[in-house]
Enzyme design. Structure first.
Site, PDB file in Angstrom:
ATOM      1  N   PRO A  65      52.711  41.331  35.368  1.00  0.00           N
ATOM      2  CA  PRO A  65      53.380  40.053  35.152  1.00  0.00           C
ATOM      3  C   PRO A  65      52.454  39.030  34.523  1.00  0.00           C
ATOM      4  O   PRO A  65      51.385  38.740  35.056  1.00  0.00           O
ATOM      5  CB  PRO A  65      53.782  39.619  36.571  1.00  0.00           C
ATOM      6  CG  PRO A  65      53.630  40.838  37.420  1.00  0.00           C
ATOM      7  CD  PRO A  65      52.601  41.667  36.781  1.00  0.00           C
ATOM      8  N   GLU A  66      52.861  38.510  33.403  1.00  0.00           N
ATOM      9  CA  GLU A  66      52.202  37.336  32.850  1.00  0.00           C
ATOM     10  C   GLU A  66      53.129  36.160  33.107  1.00  0.00           C
ATOM     11  O   GLU A  66      54.169  36.308  33.750  1.00  0.00           O
ATOM     12  CB  GLU A  66      51.939  37.529  31.349  1.00  0.00           C
ATOM     13  CG  GLU A  66      50.996  38.695  31.095  1.00  0.00           C
ATOM     14  CD  GLU A  66      49.895  38.382  30.121  1.00  0.00           C
ATOM     15  OE1 GLU A  66      49.588  37.199  29.935  1.00  0.00           O
ATOM     16  OE2 GLU A  66      49.348  39.324  29.538  1.00  0.00           O
ATOM     17  N   HIS A 105      55.837  51.374  48.168  1.00  0.00           N
ATOM     18  CA  HIS A 105      54.973  50.213  47.953  1.00  0.00           C
ATOM     19  C   HIS A 105      55.680  48.891  48.219  1.00  0.00           C
ATOM     20  O   HIS A 105      55.259  47.857  47.729  1.00  0.00           O
ATOM     21  CB  HIS A 105      54.426  50.239  46.527  1.00  0.00           C
ATOM     22  CG  HIS A 105      53.632  51.471  46.218  1.00  0.00           C
ATOM     23  ND1 HIS A 105      52.458  51.784  46.874  1.00  0.00           N
ATOM     24  CD2 HIS A 105      53.842  52.475  45.348  1.00  0.00           C
ATOM     25  CE1 HIS A 105      51.982  52.934  46.403  1.00  0.00           C
ATOM     26  NE2 HIS A 105      52.809  53.368  45.483  1.00  0.00           N
ATOM     27  N   ARG A 136      49.544  48.307  43.385  1.00  0.00           N
ATOM     28  CA  ARG A 136      48.085  48.140  43.368  1.00  0.00           C
ATOM     29  C   ARG A 136      47.585  47.085  44.346  1.00  0.00           C
ATOM     30  O   ARG A 136      46.388  46.908  44.498  1.00  0.00           O
ATOM     31  CB  ARG A 136      47.630  47.813  41.949  1.00  0.00           C
ATOM     32  CG  ARG A 136      47.874  49.002  41.044  1.00  0.00           C
ATOM     33  CD  ARG A 136      47.533  48.776  39.606  1.00  0.00           C
ATOM     34  NE  ARG A 136      48.298  49.732  38.805  1.00  0.00           N
ATOM     35  CZ  ARG A 136      48.245  49.829  37.506  1.00  0.00           C
ATOM     36  NH1 ARG A 136      47.473  49.029  36.827  1.00  0.00           N
ATOM     37  NH2 ARG A 136      48.968  50.715  36.863  1.00  0.00           N
ATOM     38  N   ARG A 178      31.896  23.454  24.997  1.00  0.00           N
ATOM     39  CA  ARG A 178      31.395  24.742  25.447  1.00  0.00           C
ATOM     40  C   ARG A 178      31.116  25.628  24.235  1.00  0.00           C
ATOM     41  O   ARG A 178      31.423  25.254  23.098  1.00  0.00           O
ATOM     42  CB  ARG A 178      32.431  25.415  26.358  1.00  0.00           C
ATOM     43  CG  ARG A 178      32.858  24.538  27.493  1.00  0.00           C
ATOM     44  CD  ARG A 178      34.042  25.095  28.245  1.00  0.00           C
ATOM     45  NE  ARG A 178      33.810  26.468  28.684  1.00  0.00           N
ATOM     46  CZ  ARG A 178      34.687  27.164  29.387  1.00  0.00           C
ATOM     47  NH1 ARG A 178      35.837  26.621  29.717  1.00  0.00           N
ATOM     48  NH2 ARG A 178      34.430  28.398  29.740  1.00  0.00           N
TER      49      ARG A 178
END
Length: 270
Positions: free
Chosen positions: A2-3, A91, A109, A151
């Site tokens: 998932p993004e 799961h 996971r 940066r």
DNA sequence: AAATTCTCCTGAAGGC
DNA sequence: TGCCTTCAGGAGAATT
């Protein structure tokens, strides 16, 4: 995996089933997520009424009068609304039972998280230090340019840094840089204001398009009703090393940058 | 101190 | 066919 578009799609999918409903019970089948799920989570949730389902970065926020349940899907998490009697799969680690239905978390996971926070979500330490939402007005070219000037990191690392802007994962970082014509390894302090404007615009565009299409998908993303997501949005470079650039036909390259698979066109992106 | 590397996990894919 | 190895990746933690 998932993004942000998948998380937002999930939020929109589950919210109508949850808002205004009262939690009957909650079931933790496996507490071994990213952080151990606290043992008293079911007691904290039972009898509470869900007031809103929000999102900050990739955290889903189930908001109650008494606090907030933060849900992160990690790498492989998905949420579905199912009849509460549906037998859980291997799961399926957590159920939030709401009357006849339940919100079920599946996460092979176990990189996901369930965190109870007895205050306003904005005050949570994981959320307080985050940068702006990419689709908000607070995120635009000049602030991205300001972050980059101070940066000297690769531009891809900059836009994936949650302190700069949240929700830009590896896939969309690759896509946005291609669309903006910027080489992913270019140093952040060597990009001008106009190019930063373009980059901010493309980040917003690619994320908005993916949300509008119901979330792109890789592998196992599922929508809240179990339908798979679709590759509706055509990824132009991600996963396409060796294929011709869709713009100029040059061979797309794949490298590692900031420990992540990176795809780009050596001719279009400078 | 900013930048980089490490870590968690397991399904999928590739090699022999 | 099957076992073994490798890889992917969000994001906090550890290290340089």
């Amino acid at each position: 995996m998932p993004e942000l578009p998948e998380v937002e799609t999930t939020r929109r999918g589950i919210a109508p089933h949850l808002v205004g409903r009262t939690v009957t019970t909650a079931i933790v089948r496996d507490a071994r997520l990213r952080w151990p799920v606290q043992a008293d989570l079911p007691q904290r949730l039972a009898g509470r009424t869900i007031q809103a389902v929000g999102r900050r970065a990739k955290y889903l926020l189930l908001e109650f009068a008494e606090g907030t349940l933060l849900v992160h899907l990690g790498m492989s998490g998905s949420l579905r609304v199912l009849p509460a009697t549906t037998p859980p799969g291997k799961h399926d680690h957590f159920d939030l039972v709401v009357g006849e239905h339940c919100l079920r978390l599946r996460d092979p996971r176990r990189f996901g998280a369930l965190l109870w926070w007895p205050r306003q979500p904005r005050e949570h330490p994981r959320l307080a230090a985050l940068g702006p939402e990419p689709l908000s007005e607070a995120f635009e070219g000049s602030m991205l340019a300001a972050a980059g000037r101070s940066r000297r990191v690769a531009i891809k690392a900059l836009i994936m840094d949650a302190k700069v802007v949240v929700g830009v994962g590896n896939i969309y970082a690759n896509e946005a840089l291609f669309r903006a014509g910027i080489h992913p390894a270019r140093r952040s302090d060597r990009i001008g204001p106009a190019r930063y404007e373009r980059l901010a615009t493309e980040i917003k565009a690619v994320l908005a398009e993916a949300i509008a299409q119901g979330g792109t998908t890789l592998r196992d993303f599922q929508r809240e009703d179990g339908r798979p997501g679709y590759f509706r949005i055509q990824l132009k470079v991600y996963g396409r090393g060796g294929e011709p650039c869709p713009a100029c036909d040059a061979s797309l390259l794949e490298t590692r940058l900031a420990q992540r698979s990176t795809f780009y066109c050596p001719r279009c992106q400078r």
